[in-house]
Design a protein around this motif. Structure first.
Motif, mmCIF file in Angstrom:
data_model
loop_
_atom_site.group_PDB
_atom_site.id
_atom_site.type_symbol
_atom_site.label_atom_id
_atom_site.label_comp_id
_atom_site.label_asym_id
_atom_site.label_seq_id
_atom_site.Cartn_x
_atom_site.Cartn_y
_atom_site.Cartn_z
ATOM 1 N N VAL A 1 0.719 -0.952 -0.225
ATOM 2 C CA VAL A 1 -0.514 -0.108 0.259
ATOM 3 C C VAL A 1 0.736 1.776 0.333
ATOM 4 O O VAL A 1 2.395 1.511 0.812
ATOM 5 C CB VAL A 1 -0.766 -0.059 1.062
ATOM 6 N N LYS A 2 0.444 1.911 -0.591
ATOM 7 C CA LYS A 2 1.186 3.433 -0.635
ATOM 8 C C LYS A 2 0.572 4.239 0.241
ATOM 9 O O LYS A 2 -0.374 4.108 0.336
ATOM 10 C CB LYS A 2 1.189 3.765 -2.263
ATOM 11 N N ILE A 3 1.801 5.094 1.140
ATOM 12 C CA ILE A 3 1.304 5.753 2.345
ATOM 13 C C ILE A 3 1.371 6.801 1.923
ATOM 14 O O ILE A 3 2.236 8.008 0.832
ATOM 15 C CB ILE A 3 2.334 5.888 3.024
ATOM 16 N N CYS A 4 0.276 8.082 1.963
ATOM 17 C CA CYS A 4 -0.202 9.171 1.726
ATOM 18 C C CYS A 4 -0.623 10.071 2.563
ATOM 19 O O CYS A 4 -0.867 9.555 3.372
ATOM 20 C CB CYS A 4 -0.999 9.384 0.725
ATOM 21 N N VAL A 5 0.254 11.055 2.707
ATOM 22 C CA VAL A 5 0.741 12.686 3.870
ATOM 23 C C VAL A 5 -0.799 13.039 3.583
ATOM 24 O O VAL A 5 -0.622 13.874 2.618
ATOM 25 C CB VAL A 5 1.597 13.092 4.001
ATOM 26 N N GLY A 6 -2.183 13.122 4.336
ATOM 27 C CA GLY A 6 -2.748 14.549 4.854
ATOM 28 C C GLY A 6 -3.724 14.633 5.262
ATOM 29 O O GLY A 6 -3.611 13.723 6.263
ATOM 30 N N ALA B 1 8.030 11.045 7.804
ATOM 31 C CA ALA B 1 7.089 10.578 7.124
ATOM 32 C C ALA B 1 7.560 9.792 5.553
ATOM 33 O O ALA B 1 7.222 8.653 5.562
ATOM 34 C CB ALA B 1 5.814 10.869 7.167
ATOM 35 N N PHE B 2 8.033 10.667 4.758
ATOM 36 C CA PHE B 2 8.102 10.414 3.672
ATOM 37 C C PHE B 2 9.779 9.707 4.076
ATOM 38 O O PHE B 2 9.773 8.651 3.327
ATOM 39 C CB PHE B 2 8.222 12.273 2.949
ATOM 40 N N ALA B 3 10.922 9.422 4.914
ATOM 41 C CA ALA B 3 11.920 8.866 5.232
ATOM 42 C C ALA B 3 11.078 7.271 5.625
ATOM 43 O O ALA B 3 12.194 6.644 5.151
ATOM 44 C CB ALA B 3 12.871 9.880 6.093
ATOM 45 N N ASP B 4 10.726 7.406 5.908
ATOM 46 C CA ASP B 4 9.821 5.563 6.631
ATOM 47 C C ASP B 4 9.215 5.385 5.408
ATOM 48 O O ASP B 4 8.535 4.271 5.871
ATOM 49 C CB ASP B 4 8.939 6.123 8.063
ATOM 50 N N GLY B 5 8.888 5.763 4.415
ATOM 51 C CA GLY B 5 8.465 5.010 3.142
ATOM 52 C C GLY B 5 6.893 5.780 2.810
ATOM 53 O O GLY B 5 6.325 5.560 1.879
ATOM 54 N N ALA B 6 6.067 6.990 3.697
ATOM 55 C CA ALA B 6 5.225 7.623 2.935
ATOM 56 C C ALA B 6 5.761 7.873 1.031
ATOM 57 O O ALA B 6 6.822 8.916 0.865
ATOM 58 C CB ALA B 6 4.946 8.943 3.501
ATOM 59 N N THR B 7 5.171 8.327 0.424
ATOM 60 C CA THR B 7 5.363 8.142 -1.058
ATOM 61 C C THR B 7 4.428 9.429 -1.667
ATOM 62 O O THR B 7 5.340 10.054 -2.826
ATOM 63 C CB THR B 7 5.787 7.482 -1.463
ATOM 64 N N VAL B 8 3.629 9.862 -1.098
ATOM 65 C CA VAL B 8 2.855 10.889 -1.925
ATOM 66 C C VAL B 8 1.758 11.742 -1.080
ATOM 67 O O VAL B 8 1.983 11.630 0.174
ATOM 68 C CB VAL B 8 1.709 10.233 -2.510
ATOM 69 N N LEU B 9 1.998 13.041 -1.196
ATOM 70 C CA LEU B 9 1.272 13.975 -0.459
ATOM 71 C C LEU B 9 0.392 14.336 -0.795
ATOM 72 O O LEU B 9 0.078 15.221 -2.129
ATOM 73 C CB LEU B 9 2.092 15.137 -0.463
ATOM 74 N N ASP C 1 11.182 18.648 -0.518
ATOM 75 C CA ASP C 1 12.476 18.297 -0.623
ATOM 76 C C ASP C 1 13.376 17.038 -0.179
ATOM 77 O O ASP C 1 14.299 16.705 -0.003
ATOM 78 C CB ASP C 1 13.369 19.015 1.265
ATOM 79 N N SER C 2 12.076 15.751 -0.152
ATOM 80 C CA SER C 2 11.943 14.515 -0.143
ATOM 81 C C SER C 2 12.168 13.915 -1.731
ATOM 82 O O SER C 2 11.583 14.079 -1.950
ATOM 83 C CB SER C 2 11.041 14.004 0.945
ATOM 84 N N PRO C 3 13.388 12.981 -1.644
ATOM 85 C CA PRO C 3 13.596 12.179 -2.826
ATOM 86 C C PRO C 3 12.357 10.884 -2.874
ATOM 87 O O PRO C 3 11.767 10.383 -2.018
ATOM 88 C CB PRO C 3 14.509 11.343 -2.707
ATOM 89 N N ASN C 4 11.649 10.825 -4.574
ATOM 90 C CA ASN C 4 11.281 10.096 -4.825
ATOM 91 C C ASN C 4 9.084 10.276 -3.984
ATOM 92 O O ASN C 4 8.493 8.994 -3.849
ATOM 93 C CB ASN C 4 11.357 8.589 -4.166
#
Length: 367
Positions: free
Chosen positions: A189-194, A206-214, A237-240
């Motif tokens: 599952v892709k984790i999105c921050v929102g 959160a992005f460093a831990d594996g979230a990939t979408v805002l 600023d976070s890659p990928n």
């Protein structure tokens, strides 16, 4: 029944990355060959189409939509099919349907219904769970009585009912444990921050831990401040990491939208049932929604999704950015990269041949 071998030539050909003039494309179910100039004459096909300079592109991908044409995803299997039909009319045969925050029981029921649709309809690429693990302080149009902290049991039930169909989930990282994140990532599952109160540091972690979408950048989160940069800059600023944009001019002003790097951008509709229907009274989950002049709001005044279509999002962002290629990438190849959709959003050799032709007003239809 297999698709007839088709050759289209003399096109403005966008292959998912760049556009070439006088391009041609040979395809049936998949892309068989492509090129420029007169080389197309070396090939044979059942259908040969002279594009007469028209734009050709891959089909669009809408990875965040809650409804359309009077139907909401929560209404069940037939409603989902109606929404997919509407999306296809606007250039997308590749859709991730979104469920708004609801009880775990209701979400599990909707996931079972979605699986019944996906079994026979390959336009449904998965389900996006937008909640219920969201922040009360940035709830937007989500029912506050439903919002909750994620538990292992709740997540396990959702994954089980989804049976592999849960493609993504939006959550507030400040509410989420390392174990929950691991469960979701291991399930693909892709984790999105929102809908989050996270600051720059929490969002970056959160992005460093594996979230990939805002999820829908700038909406449902802290804004950019010169001393408190917030989640949007953390995503940049976070890659990928990819940033959703609702390009309707209501959720984000065009001037602000241009601040987002186009190479990290995903265009979404975040549409609700009023898309394609017009002003009136609707619902989003358990909440009543009033749509006035095409803008949907709940009683508190919060914006409640959009009435945007994915082709209109492309037109709008192309105008705002001055780059049609950037707009098309943000609705095709960028989305495919963000969600690991191999063979989608591209007209490269072997890719899925969902081919659009666009008229002079940038309205698409499938070939």
């Amino acid at each position: 029944m297999s698709a007839p071998k088709t050759l289209i030539h003399s096109a403005l050909l966008f292959d998912g990355e760049t556009t070439v003039e006088n391009g041609w494309l040979l395809f049936d179910e998949t892309v068989l060959a492509s090129g420029t100039g007169e080389d197309w004459q070396q090939h044979t096909a059942i259908r040969i189409i002279d594009a007469k300079g028209a734009l050709i592109s891959p089909g669009l991908i809408d990875s965040h939509t809650h409804g359309a044409n009077g139907f909401a995803v929560e209404d069940g299997a037939e409603a989902m099919r109606q929404i997919l039909d509407f999306e296809e009319q606007h250039g997308s045969r590749s859709v991730i349907l979104s469920l708004v925050s609801n009880s775990i029981d209701e979400l599990c029921h909707s996931l079972v219904q979605a699986n019944a649709v996906a079994k026979f309809d390959n336009r449904l690429l998965g389900i996006h769970l937008e909640g219920p693990f969201l922040s009360h302080s940035h709830k937007g149009a989500h029912n506050p009585e439903i919002l909750q902290v994620p538990t292992v049991d709740a997540v396990a039930r959702l994954l089980s009912s989804g049976n592999g169909l849960v493609r993504s989930i939006t959550l507030a990282p400040e509410l989420t444990s390392e174990h929950i994140v691991k469960m979701l990532l291991e399930a693909g599952v892709k984790i999105c921050v929102g809908h989050t109160d996270a600051d720059y540091q929490v969002a970056s972690q959160a992005f460093a831990d594996g979230a990939t979408v805002l999820t829908h950048a700038f909406n449902g989160m802290r804004s950019i401040h010169h001393r408190e940069p917030g989640p949007v800059l953390a995503a940049i600023d976070s890659p990928n990491v990819w940033l959703e944009l609702i390009a309707d001019g209501v959720h984000v002003a065009p001037t602000v939208a241009r601040l987002l790097p186009s190479d990290k951008l995903i265009l979404v509709t975040d549409a609700m049932a009023a898309a394609g229907k017009g002003d009136g009274n609707y619902s989003l989950g358990a909440l009543e929604v009033d749509v006035v002049a095409g803008v949907a709001r709940v009683k508190t005044g919060s914006i409640a999704g959009s009435t945007l279509t994915i082709d209109a999002a492309v037109r709008n962002y192309a105008e705002w950015s001055g780059s049609l290629d950037s707009a098309l990438r943000a609705a095709t190849s960028n989305v495919a990269k963000a969600y690991g959709l191999v063979g989608f959003g591209s007209l490269a050799l072997g890719a899925k041949a969902d081919v659009l032709i666009w008229d002079s007003q940038l309205s698409p239809k499938f070939l």
